[in-house]
Design an enzyme around this catalytic site. Sequence first.
Site, PDB file in Angstrom:
ATOM      1  N   ASP A   1      64.717  -3.056  -3.373  1.00  0.00           N
ATOM      2  CA  ASP A   1      63.407  -2.450  -3.128  1.00  0.00           C
ATOM      3  C   ASP A   1      63.086  -2.553  -1.650  1.00  0.00           C
ATOM      4  O   ASP A   1      63.694  -3.350  -0.944  1.00  0.00           O
ATOM      5  CB  ASP A   1      62.325  -3.271  -3.847  1.00  0.00           C
ATOM      6  CG  ASP A   1      62.102  -2.783  -5.258  1.00  0.00           C
ATOM      7  OD1 ASP A   1      62.773  -1.831  -5.641  1.00  0.00           O
ATOM      8  OD2 ASP A   1      61.266  -3.372  -5.954  1.00  0.00           O
TER       9      ASP A   1
ATOM     10  N   ASP B   1      61.231  -0.655 -12.806  1.00  0.00           N
ATOM     11  CA  ASP B   1      62.659  -0.824 -12.549  1.00  0.00           C
ATOM     12  C   ASP B   1      63.403  -1.429 -13.725  1.00  0.00           C
ATOM     13  O   ASP B   1      64.574  -1.778 -13.593  1.00  0.00           O
ATOM     14  CB  ASP B   1      62.857  -1.713 -11.318  1.00  0.00           C
ATOM     15  CG  ASP B   1      62.360  -1.040 -10.052  1.00  0.00           C
ATOM     16  OD1 ASP B   1      62.571   0.167  -9.912  1.00  0.00           O
ATOM     17  OD2 ASP B   1      61.746  -1.719  -9.226  1.00  0.00           O
TER      18      ASP B   1
ATOM     19  N   ASP C   1      60.598  -4.753  -9.642  1.00  0.00           N
ATOM     20  CA  ASP C   1      59.373  -5.426 -10.087  1.00  0.00           C
ATOM     21  C   ASP C   1      59.368  -5.642 -11.598  1.00  0.00           C
ATOM     22  O   ASP C   1      58.421  -6.163 -12.153  1.00  0.00           O
ATOM     23  CB  ASP C   1      58.126  -4.662  -9.645  1.00  0.00           C
ATOM     24  CG  ASP C   1      58.031  -3.273 -10.273  1.00  0.00           C
ATOM     25  OD1 ASP C   1      58.835  -2.974 -11.179  1.00  0.00           O
ATOM     26  OD2 ASP C   1      57.166  -2.500  -9.854  1.00  0.00           O
TER      27      ASP C   1
END
Length: 1037
Positions: A456, A762, A758
Amino acid sequence: MESYLNENFGGVKPKHSSDEALGRWRKVVGVVKNPKRRFRFTANLGKRSEAAAMKRTNQEKLRVAVLVSKAALQFIHGLAPHSEYTVPAAVKAAGYGICAEELSSVVESHDIKKLKAHGGTEGLISKVSTSESDGVSTSKDKLASRQEIFGINKFAETEARSFWVFVWEALHDMTLMILAACAFFSLVVGIATEGWPKGAHDGLGIVASILLVVFVTATSDYRQSLQFKDLDKEKKKITVQVTRSGYRQKLSIYELLVGDIVHLSIGDQVPADGLFVSGFSLLINESSLTGESEPVAVNAENPFLLSGTKVQDGSCKMLVTTVGMRTQWGKLMATLSEGGDDETPLQVKLNGVATIIGKIGLVFAVVTFAVLTESLFRRKIMDGSYLSWSGDDALELLEFFAIAVTIVVVAVPEGLPLAVTLSLAFAMKKMMNDKALVRHLAACETMGSATSICSDKTGTLTTNHMTVVKACICGKIKEVEKSSDTKSLFSELPASVMTMLSQSIFNNTGGDVVINQDGKREILGTPTEAAILELGLSLGGDFQAVRKATTLIKVEPFNSAKKRMGVVIQLPGGAFRAHCKGASEIILASCSKYLNDQGNAVPLDTATIAHLNATIESFANEALRTLCLAYIEVADGFSANDAIPEEGYTCIGIVGIKDPVRPGVKESVAICRSAGITVRMVTGDNINTAKAIARECGILTEGGLAIEGPDFRTKSAEEMYKLIPKIQVMARSSPLDKHTLVKNLRTTHEEVVAVTGDGTNDAPALHEADIGLAMGIAGTESQLHVCSSMPHFGIFLKVAKESADVIILDDNFSTIVTVAKWGRSVYINIQKFVQFQLTVNVVALVVNFSSACMTGSAPLTAVQLLWVNMIMDTLGALALATEPPNDELMKRTPVGRKGNFISNIMWRNIMGQAIYQFFVIWYLQTEGKTLFELKGDNSDLVLNTLIFNCFVFCQVFNEVSSREMERINVFKGILNNNVFVAVLGSTVLFQIIIVQFLGDFANTTPLSLREWFSCIVIGFIGMPIAAIVKLFPVGSQ
């Protein structure tokens, strides 16, 4: 060996292994000395299937209850509520209007009729003495009373096993039982023929050795269990947001009480049974309880929330009605035994190695016993005494049998699979100190083989300390980082624009502004929400006043697929207005008007659109996240069931949010690159923002490709195959794009992939990845808190922890590198231990077998072999499996998906050392008496003692040599590993005691200083030989 291992033991994956694969390797495993110990850390498939059947039964019961309640709902609305319930006296005396059992029955059976009889959710709020706005009172007496009446939110746990349980399990070793029987017969025959105490020495020696092995093994296993218990406690540290005495605060889920008002939002797990109080668009995934995959809409008409279910969409406030073992989840956990975690691929592979060696050892043991027995019979026949058998003959035969059994003890490396667990437990404990919580054992092992990290941006590569630093409102671009800048903006904007901006910021938000217990203003919400709310407050806005002036009709929370969130509000005059915010280019494309510098909504022309798009690009190139705010007037009669419009909006403005790159990220990415690990950034942000951040982090390099999700998903399979190795940045990606990228990397490119996420949007990628990494230790609802008096934000990232294998506790990307380093350390340490153990196996087997065949006797007795087995097994594992990692590990290429565990390098080292040790022992057997000038009646005993001593010191120095499989310098950092030094020291000390003082039991005799020195030198020579052997190049595979 490697092909055999891959064929029979290679089907087990790091996670999501099928029961068929887990069962297949169990059928192949043979020659297990102690099943209780060998399979302690493997899944119990029998219990697991029982649990699955029981779970299906429970799910069916609950599903029927839900369906019945839905059917009953159609008839109940017209009925007058009627209750025959009587409050127990003790409950009434405590000030409550309902008992725990009645509350439990309402939610468990989804009994709408009973709920209405109690006055609905509002009635129950009153009966449990709580308040929707203030929650329960924090008075100690009242909390204690609440606990006593309704219970605590803890589930029944299995009792920790005591040290003596591990002793008992260690005693279940079949070979030790046989040796104990041998010791018993040896004692009986010895005492009968030679009297006490001389005749008892051999038997007592074996008994003492067995007890030593049992207690050392049990101590090691017990320490491991304590480490896992500590780690388990860390895993259970989950917090939730609760309102108590009028203040929002974080509480452990185990501190929740009946009457608590809990705040839930997307991705959270419901921490107890309860009732919906208020909220928007709430969808609950009840598959963990009912088995139904379709999410359930929870609202005022269907208000039931069950512990263990998950929030799939929306947000709400929940009244806790049932806690602990009375909840559905508690009852399910009480009836189920999940059968343990899946074993790791390395554990399975080492079970395979143990099986192969065990079978070879069994053959050697049988042949050795046959040869030794045959030599005894031949000698008796030659002497003509084959018809007369004495007690000594019986003892000799018993000794032969004990040697054969002990060969099996030494040959079957029972400690191999457990060495993996020991190393993983040690690494997990140390990683906890390095701010990484490993939730699944296999993740630590797999991370060492990782070849790719899909990361991320927000909160992983960046700090997640967000502030609005630029804004474009009414076509004017302004810096708003300082308070003087916001005051300047406030004075320049028309009043109508300020009103609209405040209305948009304060209504269209998932955050909240509250006064905390210290009387200070506090912002609750995600970092992005907090940054925008902070802007609204700094512009002079009043959050509570704006919210009270309008009525919230509908909320659509942020959706990662649509990249936007929206609300519909009712204005004081009765009119309706929708506000939306989200990805700038997407929201701007939905706009047909904008607010000009006079505060009027005017049509968007080509020049203005170009100006706004250029502003978005300019903000993005400065590594700012951009959001666009817009509104639209909605027709009268709008209801919560209607869809929020998606077109025809008026653009209020664009904000640029700064989220600085974390310190040390660039260096960590460089370390990953040197270690052969590719780092890719996958983000939902604008591509220019993503590229700017990626360049700053060192992820986007010359020749690297940055691509947008919508473009990526249109590619064919062939195009993706060529494209994926070049991709370094993927922007505007959806959860499906991330999943597709990870799946392709794992399957078509055969990479070992770690993914950060998170845990909510995801989840598909985290599930698909070999290792799922979550940033931040989070609870059921973790929020960002901002005190207006604080210069920096305190952060709690929201993560659905159950989706991740490893939780990075300090939210730092460099900790991921530490996890990779520890993972590699585990893999290398186990290779070192296997190399060391196989060397001992080969030498002990060949020496005893060849000696039995050539001379008719074995140089190493049963007691001596048991001691060697302990050096090799338990103590060797402690020493080599707990080596800490060094920086050199991150300069090697990763093992990847196809690396051989027992490499050519290991075979080279094993054979080099085994040949030397075999030569030494064979030479001592044949020429030892001449070499040491041994004469007299006890010359054979002295020689056997010298052989035993040399053999042990060869293992001691080989243990040191095994610290490095390729490097010559094996002493580097040796003093940093206290366990290694302690094991080595205690081995030498105990060897001295055995030889010098326990001769009657261990069949040894005290040696002179010259003989001790010779033994140590012979052992030490193995080190330069190991160094020379390392100079011979071999392929790594």
